[in-house]
Design an enzyme around this catalytic site. Structure first.
Site, PDB file in Angstrom:
ATOM      1  N   THR A  97     -98.008  45.048  63.872  1.00 29.26           N
ATOM      2  CA  THR A  97     -96.688  44.561  63.154  1.00 29.26           C
ATOM      3  C   THR A  97     -97.724  43.719  62.989  1.00 29.26           C
ATOM      4  O   THR A  97     -97.351  42.381  63.343  1.00 29.26           O
ATOM      5  CB  THR A  97     -95.988  44.300  64.454  1.00 29.26           C
ATOM      6  OG1 THR A  97     -95.672  45.982  65.417  1.00 29.26           O
ATOM      7  CG2 THR A  97     -94.735  43.900  63.258  1.00 29.26           C
ATOM      8  N   LYS A 172     -90.737  48.369  60.047  1.00 28.20           N
ATOM      9  CA  LYS A 172     -90.919  47.495  60.882  1.00 28.20           C
ATOM     10  C   LYS A 172     -90.057  46.593  61.675  1.00 28.20           C
ATOM     11  O   LYS A 172     -89.674  46.634  63.393  1.00 28.20           O
ATOM     12  CB  LYS A 172     -92.535  47.930  61.648  1.00 28.20           C
ATOM     13  CG  LYS A 172     -92.503  47.261  63.419  1.00 28.20           C
ATOM     14  CD  LYS A 172     -92.567  48.219  64.158  1.00 28.20           C
ATOM     15  CE  LYS A 172     -92.911  47.855  65.939  1.00 28.20           C
ATOM     16  NZ  LYS A 172     -94.137  47.684  65.987  1.00 28.20           N
ATOM     17  N   LYS A 240     -93.366  37.530  67.959  1.00 25.23           N
ATOM     18  CA  LYS A 240     -93.981  37.207  67.312  1.00 25.23           C
ATOM     19  C   LYS A 240     -93.615  38.392  66.154  1.00 25.23           C
ATOM     20  O   LYS A 240     -92.972  37.681  64.719  1.00 25.23           O
ATOM     21  CB  LYS A 240     -95.892  38.255  67.454  1.00 25.23           C
ATOM     22  CG  LYS A 240     -96.233  38.126  65.966  1.00 25.23           C
ATOM     23  CD  LYS A 240     -96.618  39.709  64.999  1.00 25.23           C
ATOM     24  CE  LYS A 240     -97.076  39.949  66.177  1.00 25.23           C
ATOM     25  NZ  LYS A 240     -97.245  41.755  66.185  1.00 25.23           N
TER      26      LYS A 240
END
Length: 289
Positions: A97, A172, A240
Site C-alpha cells: 500500500t 486501497k 502510513k
C-alpha cells in the site's frame, strides 16, 4: 502462465501469499532484507536469492510487498533498482500500500525501460493472505493485468481491475478509509458493552450478522475479546496508509475528518509503544487515556 515468479518481501502478508503460490505448483524465488524472515517460505519450497537485483534478472514476474513508499521507491528506482536490473518485458506487481503518485511514476519509468508495472494493493489481512482470499485492486495496463490475472486468482478471491496506473492505490485508500471508521466503531461498541457489563461474546453473536456486521466485526472483534492484539496488519503500517489518504485528500482540497480522528488515535498508540501491534489494539486507547 509465467515460468518463474519472484517475490520480494516475506512479512506477515508476503509469507501467506508466497505459500499460496507454492501450493499451486509455481516456482517461486524470494528475497528479503532479513534472510531469517524467509525461513518459513524456504521450508515450503521457495528458493532464496541473495539480492533483489539478482532475483529480478531471473524471473518473469516480480511481486513486491514491502513496508513504506520510501522502501518501494528505493527498491524500484534506487541506484541498483530492480527496474533497471530486470530483463526487458518483465512484469512488476507492487502490492505494497503506497502512494498513488509513486505508482504512476513507477509505471512511467517502467515504460521507458520496456518493463511493465502494475500497482495491486490488497485487503484481507493475514487471514486473507494465508487462505488465498485477498481482495486485490489493480491499476496499470489492462492487457498486462489480464496476462497475469491467473496468478492473482491464486492468492485472492476478489480481483478487480481499477483502470490506469495509481488507481489500484487510490482504491486501497478508499478501503483504508472505510476500515478506519469501521474499526473505530467496532472498538467503541466493545468498550460500551464492557462498561455496561454485558457478555461481550454473546453481544457479538447478536450484532455480527445484522446491520452492524462487517469483516472487522467478524474477524477482529473476537480477537479483541480474547485479548489477542498481535498483528494481522501493523498499526505502524496503518498510520502510513491513513497519512497517504489524508495527503491525497489535501492535494484535492477536501477534508476527511473521520479519518483524521482515527489517525490521531492511532498516532497516540504508536507513541505509547504499540506500533508493532495489530490494528485491533485501538482498544487500548480507551484504557490508556
Amino acid at each position: 502462465m509465467m515460468k518463474t515468479i519472484g517475490f520480494i518481501g516475506t512479512g506477515v502478508m508476503g509469507t501467506g501469499m508466497i505459500k499460496q503460490l507454492l501450493a499451486k505448483g509455481n516456482n517461486v524465488k524470494v528475497y528479503t532484507r532479513t534472510p531469517s524472515r524467509a525461513a518459513a517460505v524456504i521450508a515450503a519450497g521457495a528458493i532464496y536469492v541473495e539480492t533483489a537485483q539478482q532475483l529480478a534478472q531471473q524471473v518473469d514476474v516480480v511481486f513486491t510487498m514491502v513496508g513504506y513508499p520510501t522502501d518501494v521507491e528505493q527498491l524500484y528506482l534506487g541506484r541498483e533498482g530492480i527496474l533497471t536490473a530486470a530483463k526487458t518485458g518483465t512484469i512488476f506487481v507492487d502490492m505494497t500500500t503506497s502512494s498513488p503518485s509513486l505508482a504512476h511514476e513507477l509505471y512511467v519509468k517502467g515504460l521507458s525501460l520496456r518493463q511493465h508495472v502494475l500497482d495491486a494493493p490488497v485487503s484481507g489481512g493475514d487471514v486473507g493472505a494465508q487462505n488465498g482470499t485477498l481482495a486485490i485492486m489493480v491499476g496499470g495496463d489492462e492487457a498486462i493485468f489480464n496476462a497475469i490475472k491467473p496468478l492473482f486468482e491464486q492468492i485472492g478471491a476478489t480481483i478487480v481491475y481499477q483502470g490506469s496506473a495509481g488507481n489500484g492505490q487510490h482504491t486501497k485508500m478508499v478501503n483504508q478509509i472505510a476500515v478506519a471508521g469501521t474499526m473505530l466503531g467496532v472498538v467503541e461498541a466493545i468498550v460500551y458493552a464492557e462498561k455496561m457489563q454485558l457478555d461481550v461474546n454473546n453481544v457479538l453473536k447478536a450484532v455480527a450478522s445484522g446491520a452492524a456486521g462487517s469483516w472487522t466485526m467478524s474477524n477482529l472483534a473476537p480477537r479483541i475479546v480474547a485479548g489477542d492484539f498481535e498483528p494481522g496488519f501493523f498499526i505502524k503500517h496503518f498510520i502510513k496508509d491513513m497519512k497517504i489518504a489524508l495527503d491525497e485528500a489535501e492535494k484535492c482540497h477536501f477534508e476527511l475528518p473521520g479519518l483524521a480522528t482515527a489517525e490521531r488515535l492511532y498516532e497516540q498508540l504508536a507513541i505509547n509503544g504499540l506500533s508493532e501491534k495489530g490494528t485491533q489494539a485501538l482498544y487500548h486507547y480507551y484504557f490508556a487515556n
